[in-house]
Structures are given as C-alpha cells and as structure tokens.
Design an enzyme around this catalytic site. Sequence first.
Site, PDB file in Angstrom:
ATOM      1  N   SER A  72     -52.483  27.356   8.359  1.00  0.00           N
ATOM      2  CA  SER A  72     -52.111  26.655   9.452  1.00  0.00           C
ATOM      3  C   SER A  72     -50.546  26.266   9.160  1.00  0.00           C
ATOM      4  O   SER A  72     -49.930  26.081   8.109  1.00  0.00           O
ATOM      5  CB  SER A  72     -52.880  25.265   9.422  1.00  0.00           C
ATOM      6  OG  SER A  72     -52.217  24.290  10.214  1.00  0.00           O
ATOM      7  N   TYR A  89     -56.299  17.829   5.226  1.00  0.00           N
ATOM      8  CA  TYR A  89     -56.029  19.178   5.780  1.00  0.00           C
ATOM      9  C   TYR A  89     -54.814  19.783   5.546  1.00  0.00           C
ATOM     10  O   TYR A  89     -54.827  20.779   5.092  1.00  0.00           O
ATOM     11  CB  TYR A  89     -56.180  19.019   7.431  1.00  0.00           C
ATOM     12  CG  TYR A  89     -56.450  20.208   8.268  1.00  0.00           C
ATOM     13  CD1 TYR A  89     -57.579  20.860   8.251  1.00  0.00           C
ATOM     14  CD2 TYR A  89     -55.129  20.626   8.908  1.00  0.00           C
ATOM     15  CE1 TYR A  89     -57.458  22.228   8.897  1.00  0.00           C
ATOM     16  CE2 TYR A  89     -55.260  21.675   9.659  1.00  0.00           C
ATOM     17  CZ  TYR A  89     -56.387  22.627   9.508  1.00  0.00           C
ATOM     18  OH  TYR A  89     -56.510  23.879  10.343  1.00  0.00           O
ATOM     19  N   LYS A 145     -54.224  23.270   3.259  1.00  0.00           N
ATOM     20  CA  LYS A 145     -53.610  24.460   3.773  1.00  0.00           C
ATOM     21  C   LYS A 145     -52.296  24.696   2.978  1.00  0.00           C
ATOM     22  O   LYS A 145     -52.075  25.905   2.658  1.00  0.00           O
ATOM     23  CB  LYS A 145     -53.113  24.302   5.228  1.00  0.00           C
ATOM     24  CG  LYS A 145     -54.451  24.160   6.434  1.00  0.00           C
ATOM     25  CD  LYS A 145     -55.498  25.077   6.008  1.00  0.00           C
ATOM     26  CE  LYS A 145     -56.575  25.206   7.096  1.00  0.00           C
ATOM     27  NZ  LYS A 145     -57.477  26.254   7.204  1.00  0.00           N
TER      28      LYS A 145
HETATM   29  P1  NAP Z   1     -63.915  25.879  14.336  1.00  0.00           P
HETATM   30  O1  NAP Z   1     -63.959  26.542  16.141  1.00  0.00           O
HETATM   31  O2  NAP Z   1     -64.386  24.769  14.036  1.00  0.00           O
HETATM   32  O3  NAP Z   1     -64.772  27.245  13.916  1.00  0.00           O
HETATM   33  C1  NAP Z   1     -64.842  27.201  12.558  1.00  0.00           C
HETATM   34  C2  NAP Z   1     -66.017  28.211  11.951  1.00  0.00           C
HETATM   35  O4  NAP Z   1     -66.005  27.829  10.538  1.00  0.00           O
HETATM   36  C3  NAP Z   1     -67.363  27.491  12.641  1.00  0.00           C
HETATM   37  O5  NAP Z   1     -68.038  28.722  12.974  1.00  0.00           O
HETATM   38  C4  NAP Z   1     -67.904  26.858  11.433  1.00  0.00           C
HETATM   39  O6  NAP Z   1     -69.128  26.760  11.441  1.00  0.00           O
HETATM   40  C5  NAP Z   1     -67.276  27.568  10.351  1.00  0.00           C
HETATM   41  N1  NAP Z   1     -67.451  26.724   9.171  1.00  0.00           N
HETATM   42  C6  NAP Z   1     -66.931  25.366   9.201  1.00  0.00           C
HETATM   43  N2  NAP Z   1     -67.421  24.834   7.811  1.00  0.00           N
HETATM   44  C7  NAP Z   1     -68.121  25.560   6.995  1.00  0.00           C
HETATM   45  C8  NAP Z   1     -68.848  25.715   6.041  1.00  0.00           C
HETATM   46  N3  NAP Z   1     -68.688  24.733   5.189  1.00  0.00           N
HETATM   47  N4  NAP Z   1     -69.800  26.909   5.845  1.00  0.00           N
HETATM   48  C9  NAP Z   1     -69.745  27.871   6.460  1.00  0.00           C
HETATM   49  N5  NAP Z   1     -68.921  27.871   7.569  1.00  0.00           N
HETATM   50  C10 NAP Z   1     -68.178  27.077   7.903  1.00  0.00           C
HETATM   51  O7  NAP Z   1     -62.340  26.217  13.814  1.00  0.00           O
HETATM   52  P2  NAP Z   1     -61.212  27.098  14.538  1.00  0.00           P
HETATM   53  O8  NAP Z   1     -60.438  26.347  15.105  1.00  0.00           O
HETATM   54  O9  NAP Z   1     -61.673  28.535  14.756  1.00  0.00           O
HETATM   55  O10 NAP Z   1     -60.715  27.337  12.695  1.00  0.00           O
HETATM   56  C11 NAP Z   1     -60.733  28.457  12.063  1.00  0.00           C
HETATM   57  C12 NAP Z   1     -59.837  28.408  11.008  1.00  0.00           C
HETATM   58  O11 NAP Z   1     -58.356  28.109  11.535  1.00  0.00           O
HETATM   59  C13 NAP Z   1     -59.745  27.162  10.086  1.00  0.00           C
HETATM   60  O12 NAP Z   1     -59.438  27.445   8.731  1.00  0.00           O
HETATM   61  C14 NAP Z   1     -58.657  26.220  10.652  1.00  0.00           C
HETATM   62  O13 NAP Z   1     -58.098  25.275   9.763  1.00  0.00           O
HETATM   63  C15 NAP Z   1     -57.523  27.028  11.035  1.00  0.00           C
HETATM   64  N6  NAP Z   1     -56.583  26.772  12.064  1.00  0.00           N
HETATM   65  C16 NAP Z   1     -57.074  26.476  13.240  1.00  0.00           C
HETATM   66  C17 NAP Z   1     -56.121  25.700  14.237  1.00  0.00           C
HETATM   67  C18 NAP Z   1     -56.564  25.256  15.631  1.00  0.00           C
HETATM   68  O14 NAP Z   1     -55.931  24.696  16.214  1.00  0.00           O
HETATM   69  N7  NAP Z   1     -57.745  25.662  16.028  1.00  0.00           N
HETATM   70  C19 NAP Z   1     -54.794  25.583  14.102  1.00  0.00           C
HETATM   71  C20 NAP Z   1     -54.291  26.282  12.753  1.00  0.00           C
HETATM   72  C21 NAP Z   1     -55.241  26.688  11.839  1.00  0.00           C
HETATM   73  P3  NAP Z   1     -70.033  25.554  12.065  1.00  0.00           P
HETATM   74  O15 NAP Z   1     -69.465  25.333  13.433  1.00  0.00           O
HETATM   75  O16 NAP Z   1     -71.522  26.022  12.091  1.00  0.00           O
HETATM   76  O17 NAP Z   1     -69.908  24.537  11.170  1.00  0.00           O
END
Ligand code: NAP
Length: 252
Positions: free
Chosen positions: A144, A157, A161
């Site tokens: 991130s 967080y 990262k």
């Molecule tokens: P999201 O919509 O919350 O999806 C995250 C996925 O990871 C979900 O399927 C979740 O499953 C799974 N997950 C979380 N904790 C877990 C665990 N303990 N064991 C197994 N699976 C787990 O998040 P996202 O926004 O797509 O984020 C994906 C990645 O991108 C993350 O690493 C996040 O930090 C990074 N990121 C996101 C953003 C943003 O703005 N969205 C920006 C920068 C970086 P459940 O829902 O079933 O828990």
Amino acid sequence: MSSPTAVPDRSEQFAGKRVLITGAGKGIGRATARLMAARGARVIALSRSPDDLRSLEQEIGCEAYAVDLADAAAARATALAAQPIDLLVNNAGIARLQPFLDTDVEAFDETMAVNVRAAMIVGQACAHSMIERGTGGAIVNVSSISAHVGFALHGAYCASKAGLDALTRVMAVELGPHGIRVNSVNPTVTLTPMAEKAWSDPEKSSQMLARIPMNRFVQPEEVAQTIAYLLGDEARMISGVSLAVDGGFLAR
Ligand code: NAP
C-alpha cells in the site's frame, strides 16, 4: 506476422501456470483471480469466508482453501497442501483502525500476522517448492502507499505495509539466484469492501481524493492488471520494487 503495434492476445499468457492468490474472496484478490483465470492460469484461492470461495469456484472454476491466515500453523499447512505453485500473490490484508494512543496489542499483532507474517509463511512454502522443482517463479506482495505515508488511525496498518515492503526486498535478494522474482504493488485507496470501511466518511475521502493528481480512486481491476504485469514475462528483469498504483499520490 503481427504488427509491432498490435495489442497482444493475453488469453493464454499464463497457460499451464498455477497461481496461488490469498484473500481471493473479495476486492483486489478476487479481481486478480478473475484476471489470471481469464489469461489461462489455474487459480488456487486461499481466503477466509467459505461463501466467497464457493461463489468464486462457480465463477472461474478455481481450487479453493478456506483458512484463517492469522493462524500460522494453518497458514503453513494450507500453503503446503496447495503446492506446486508457479506464481504467488500475497494479497490478504486487514485494516483495524485505531488512534496511535489507543492501538492495542491484540489489533497490532493480528495486523502483523495477516499482513506480513502470512506473506512470509506462504512465500516460504511456495519458494521451497519452486527451488526444489528448479522452475523459478514470481511473487507479488500487495502492499500500500501506507508503507510510505503516515495516515491517522492506521498505525498498525502502515507499520505492516512498510514491513511487507522490507520483506519483499529481502525475498528478492535471497530468491533471485533461484530465478524467483519478488515485487510489491502499492495501491492508493482502491474501491473494495476494505476501502469502504476505511474511507466511507465523505470528508475524509474528499481530502484523500484531493491528494491524488489523477483525481480519482483506483479500481480493483487496475491493481489486478499491475499484479499480472509483474507476474508475467514482460517484467522478467523487475525484482525488489514497490510499484505504486496511486494516480501520482506519492509524487506530490
Ligand atoms: P478486502 O476487500 O477486505 O478483501 C480482503 C480479502 O482478504 C477478503 O477476501 C478477506 O476474507 C481476506 N482475508 C482477510 N483476512 C484474512 C485472513 N486472516 N485469512 C484469510 N483471508 C483473509 O480488501 P482489499 O481492499 O481487496 O485489500 C486487498 C489487499 O490490498 C490488502 O492487503 C490491503 O491491505 C491492500 N490494499 C487495499 C487498498 C484499498 O484501498 N482497498 C489500498 C492499498 C492496499 P474475509 O472477507 O472472508 O475476511
């Protein structure tokens, strides 16, 4: 013969490759699973909610493992069971928002366990298998812009990262001699369920938007395309980088 300006047909780009994607149930992980399947890869999806995995299986015909990656032993056993893997996307992540003064140890430890430790554990299982098979491989860790910038309420967080980017560099240094490339992608706010939780306050989101020169948030598919680029042969000499997908946020 195709013209040099022809758009390459990528439908078979990853044919014969097995790609493991953590957190494939929702958001960026799910968009990446769809894209990699569309480009011919066999997707192995690791995520937490069985319902998400069932619907993904129906959609793209993947292999699926339900596991809580915060549990180190379960993460290791599942990652070993999923081998052989050619390409890995460590995408699962959580954001538990707390002011620094009130950040509790439980939230900090869980954040580090999912966002950093699980990437190490799953990365070890995949890299051991790649080395034993002598195939090389590619790994992308989903980090991130929070690795570089301090956002209020994001202490655990941001620390996780920054740690993940550091782990990426060490993995790139140690695994490069085995033909394994390791990179991070570092998105800004990406329109997924996680972002809705962190940025749903309109005042907060408009302030964030004002800092992005491209004046919009990122779509999950745009992160997925960057991940696919880093996994693919076109990136064959790119390793150890943290590639921002941020519409210019970090350039300010
Ligand atoms: P999201 O919509 O919350 O999806 C995250 C996925 O990871 C979900 O399927 C979740 O499953 C799974 N997950 C979380 N904790 C877990 C665990 N303990 N064991 C197994 N699976 C787990 O998040 P996202 O926004 O797509 O984020 C994906 C990645 O991108 C993350 O690493 C996040 O930090 C990074 N990121 C996101 C953003 C943003 O703005 N969205 C920006 C920068 C970086 P459940 O829902 O079933 O828990």
